[in-house]
Motif scaffolding. Sequence first.
Motif, PDB file in Angstrom:
ATOM      1  N   SER A   1       0.814  -1.216   0.000  1.00  0.00           N
ATOM      2  CA  SER A   1       0.000   0.000   0.000  1.00  0.00           C
ATOM      3  C   SER A   1       0.850   1.270   0.000  1.00  0.00           C
ATOM      4  N   TRP A   2       2.139   1.167   0.289  1.00  0.00           N
ATOM      5  CA  TRP A   2       3.017   2.329   0.302  1.00  0.00           C
ATOM      6  C   TRP A   2       3.584   2.644  -1.078  1.00  0.00           C
ATOM      7  N   ILE A   3       3.349   1.768  -2.037  1.00  0.00           N
ATOM      8  CA  ILE A   3       3.918   1.947  -3.376  1.00  0.00           C
ATOM      9  C   ILE A   3       2.800   2.258  -4.358  1.00  0.00           C
ATOM     10  N   ASN A   4       2.921   3.380  -5.068  1.00  0.00           N
ATOM     11  CA  ASN A   4       1.931   3.770  -6.066  1.00  0.00           C
ATOM     12  C   ASN A   4       2.202   3.035  -7.373  1.00  0.00           C
ATOM     13  N   ASN A   5       1.204   2.273  -7.831  1.00  0.00           N
ATOM     14  CA  ASN A   5       1.371   1.566  -9.104  1.00  0.00           C
ATOM     15  C   ASN A   5       0.107   1.524  -9.947  1.00  0.00           C
ATOM     16  N   ALA A   6      -0.965   2.131  -9.468  1.00  0.00           N
ATOM     17  CA  ALA A   6      -2.224   2.235 -10.229  1.00  0.00           C
ATOM     18  C   ALA A   6      -2.700   0.878 -10.738  1.00  0.00           C
ATOM     19  N   GLY A   7      -2.461  -0.174  -9.954  1.00  0.00           N
ATOM     20  CA  GLY A   7      -2.921  -1.497 -10.339  1.00  0.00           C
ATOM     21  C   GLY A   7      -2.053  -2.175 -11.364  1.00  0.00           C
TER      22      GLY A   7
ATOM     23  N   SER B   1       2.794  14.520  -9.271  1.00  0.00           N
ATOM     24  CA  SER B   1       2.758  14.131 -10.687  1.00  0.00           C
ATOM     25  C   SER B   1       3.072  12.653 -10.873  1.00  0.00           C
ATOM     26  N   GLU B   2       2.444  12.055 -11.859  1.00  0.00           N
ATOM     27  CA  GLU B   2       2.758  10.687 -12.277  1.00  0.00           C
ATOM     28  C   GLU B   2       2.818   9.701 -11.114  1.00  0.00           C
ATOM     29  N   LEU B   3       1.931   9.879 -10.146  1.00  0.00           N
ATOM     30  CA  LEU B   3       1.855   8.969  -8.999  1.00  0.00           C
ATOM     31  C   LEU B   3       3.187   8.839  -8.264  1.00  0.00           C
ATOM     32  N   CYS B   4       3.970   9.925  -8.239  1.00  0.00           N
ATOM     33  CA  CYS B   4       5.327   9.845  -7.684  1.00  0.00           C
ATOM     34  C   CYS B   4       5.335   9.726  -6.160  1.00  0.00           C
ATOM     35  N   GLY B   5       4.263  10.129  -5.472  1.00  0.00           N
ATOM     36  CA  GLY B   5       4.210   9.984  -4.018  1.00  0.00           C
ATOM     37  C   GLY B   5       4.955  11.043  -3.236  1.00  0.00           C
ATOM     38  N   CYS B   6       5.345  12.150  -3.879  1.00  0.00           N
ATOM     39  CA  CYS B   6       6.224  13.131  -3.243  1.00  0.00           C
ATOM     40  C   CYS B   6       5.591  13.848  -2.051  1.00  0.00           C
ATOM     41  N   LEU B   7       4.254  13.808  -1.913  1.00  0.00           N
ATOM     42  CA  LEU B   7       3.601  14.480  -0.784  1.00  0.00           C
ATOM     43  C   LEU B   7       3.679  13.658   0.500  1.00  0.00           C
ATOM     44  N   GLY B   8       3.847  12.354   0.380  1.00  0.00           N
ATOM     45  CA  GLY B   8       3.959  11.518   1.568  1.00  0.00           C
ATOM     46  C   GLY B   8       2.689  11.405   2.375  1.00  0.00           C
TER      47      GLY B   8
ATOM     48  N   ARG C   1      -9.581  13.303   2.572  1.00  0.00           N
ATOM     49  CA  ARG C   1     -10.302  14.367   1.875  1.00  0.00           C
ATOM     50  C   ARG C   1      -9.511  15.686   1.870  1.00  0.00           C
ATOM     51  N   VAL C   2      -8.230  15.582   1.533  1.00  0.00           N
ATOM     52  CA  VAL C   2      -7.385  16.786   1.471  1.00  0.00           C
ATOM     53  C   VAL C   2      -6.963  17.121   0.045  1.00  0.00           C
ATOM     54  N   GLY C   3      -7.291  16.245  -0.915  1.00  0.00           N
ATOM     55  CA  GLY C   3      -6.869  16.502  -2.292  1.00  0.00           C
ATOM     56  C   GLY C   3      -7.900  16.053  -3.298  1.00  0.00           C
ATOM     57  N   ARG C   4      -7.584  16.311  -4.560  1.00  0.00           N
ATOM     58  CA  ARG C   4      -8.488  15.903  -5.642  1.00  0.00           C
ATOM     59  C   ARG C   4      -7.678  15.345  -6.809  1.00  0.00           C
ATOM     60  N   ILE C   5      -8.328  14.520  -7.623  1.00  0.00           N
ATOM     61  CA  ILE C   5      -7.684  13.926  -8.787  1.00  0.00           C
ATOM     62  C   ILE C   5      -7.642  14.947  -9.917  1.00  0.00           C
ATOM     63  N   GLU C   6      -6.449  15.209 -10.419  1.00  0.00           N
ATOM     64  CA  GLU C   6      -6.287  16.154 -11.530  1.00  0.00           C
ATOM     65  C   GLU C   6      -6.389  15.454 -12.874  1.00  0.00           C
ATOM     66  N   ASN C   7      -5.742  14.298 -13.012  1.00  0.00           N
ATOM     67  CA  ASN C   7      -5.836  13.500 -14.220  1.00  0.00           C
ATOM     68  C   ASN C   7      -5.511  12.055 -13.856  1.00  0.00           C
ATOM     69  N   LEU C   8      -5.277  11.234 -14.859  1.00  0.00           N
ATOM     70  CA  LEU C   8      -5.109   9.807 -14.631  1.00  0.00           C
ATOM     71  C   LEU C   8      -4.045   9.505 -13.585  1.00  0.00           C
TER      72      LEU C   8
END
Length: 578
Positions: free
Chosen positions: A129-135, A516-523, A535-542
């Motif tokens: 769950s700590w790694i962004n991979n969009a499935g 950007s690009e599911l990089c996870g930089c916000l932590g 509920r602190v953010g929103r989806i900008e694109n894919l």
Amino acid sequence: MSHSIEHELPPDIIEAALPYLSTQDIKNLSLTNRYFHKLLDFGKSNTLWHELFHKSFGSTHSDAEPLVSQQNHEYMSCSEAILRNRHPDKSWCDLYKLRSHDVRFYTWGCLKHARLGFTSISHGSLPASWINNAGMRLQFGVNTPVAVPWFEDEGNEKSPEADQSIACISGGGFSFQVLTRSGKLYMTGSTYSGGHKGPGPREGEHDFNSFQQIIMDTERSLTFFNGRIPHGRGALPFQGNSSATLEAPHENIYANFEDVERILDQKIPGNKHMRRLFTREVIKVERGGAPVLSVDATKLDVIKFTSVSSGRSHILALSAEGNVYSWDGPDVEQGVKIAFEGLPTKETNPVIKIGCGWNFNCVSIYNLGLVVWESREPIRENETSAGAHYKVIPSTGQVSGEGKIVDFACCANMSVFFISAAGDKLWRYANETVDEVKLPFHGKLVKLVGSYTTLAIFTENHCYAVKVTEGHMRPETFMELELDDENEKLISLSTGDYHTVALTSSGKIYTWGLESELCGCLGLGSRDEIVNERRVGRIENLRSTLVLKPSKVKIGDSDYTCVAITAGGWQTGALIVK
């Protein structure tokens, strides 16, 4: 009638002199007589330990902290202020030990080039769950702060404590730089430049490459057999009609170079993704019969760094001897010493502060002012330094009083912002001119932080941010940064390409901006956690998520104290006590 040393040198004079003494000088002074031993007792003196803390972990020689002047002599660095706030009853000796022994380096964000100081495979204990991979099987980034493996091999008790203690961190476009208390400098990942040109030699110019030159000389000096160089990499075709045959295998002509590369390839014990950085001075070229390249082992640990700063694709570091070194392009493996030809020497006018802009450098030189450059001369054969193509920013050289420059911040394309000890005006240098920037900030200016397109402005009680484009301020973007928790105060800030990380006086981390690009930089966790659970953010694109308001970073379920932050291009780092 003679006076005792207590009357000649009262404690307040001794205290005022401590910032100008090295740690070893202080130790030697404490052994001089009973009076100095009592004042500088390493077991009991709170004043002494505060000064040692400041020397080791509160350096003002990089753009992370302002310079100290008579007008702000009580200024404490971020780590000093945070630990003092968190542990008001501890002595400075205890805080020094806490900062030295218990701080760990955490990173999160893009996984490319092992820029986080690890990969998902090398770390071995990252929850899915700590790694962004969009499935998908492709892994983009780590979305939660992770401790970087640091001196984790067995037997690390043999490593000096000062080597293991991290003094400061700095984030560039494609890597992090880590400076230890012992003055050693390390880099995460495989590249600091990402293959991009930094403020090194101008287009079409190149540094003299001793490795490449000696390889060519060695190859030319050998007999060519059957049109090829025997037993070596990079075999070249033979220009001739020789029909000689090779009777026996030839010795490996590249063994010398492989030995040099092996010696310089120093990694953190237990982590192959953190490599030590050296300067060109450690390499020796011996020309006699056959040219030989070697490492001057006596110099490997002689050069100690006191501060570091990072740009998009370059690194700047200041040594204890007062020399400035630059790693400024994809071909620069060892740091190049920068010379300022035509300016006074470092003995009379030392460099007192360094900073990297997006694509240029800036240093503050005593009694001279702010000096900027975006390129340098190439290194020539038999030379150890290269001259910067510099410009001196006018009227920035005052050494005392309210006109002394106490802080500067660099954005992109030779735009520099600076403030004086008076703290009443913000100045901008852009397009080779200096002018005052008028913005509706409240209170005395005390600190500036710059990055690619963002300038952060700190006053005594407020923090502001404004966008900068090609050196031009965009007043419509000026805003005060506020947190939902009124008890929290922002005291430090760093920005990457599109995201911001901030640190509060209680040692908590807040982030916001574009991931950007599911990089996870916000932590802040997975996209689902950011958008649907917290509920602190929103989806900008894919593959991009936007967080507009500063949001608190969590590290597991435990409390933590962060003492330093840095943002790279698409990644973030922090020094944390758990």
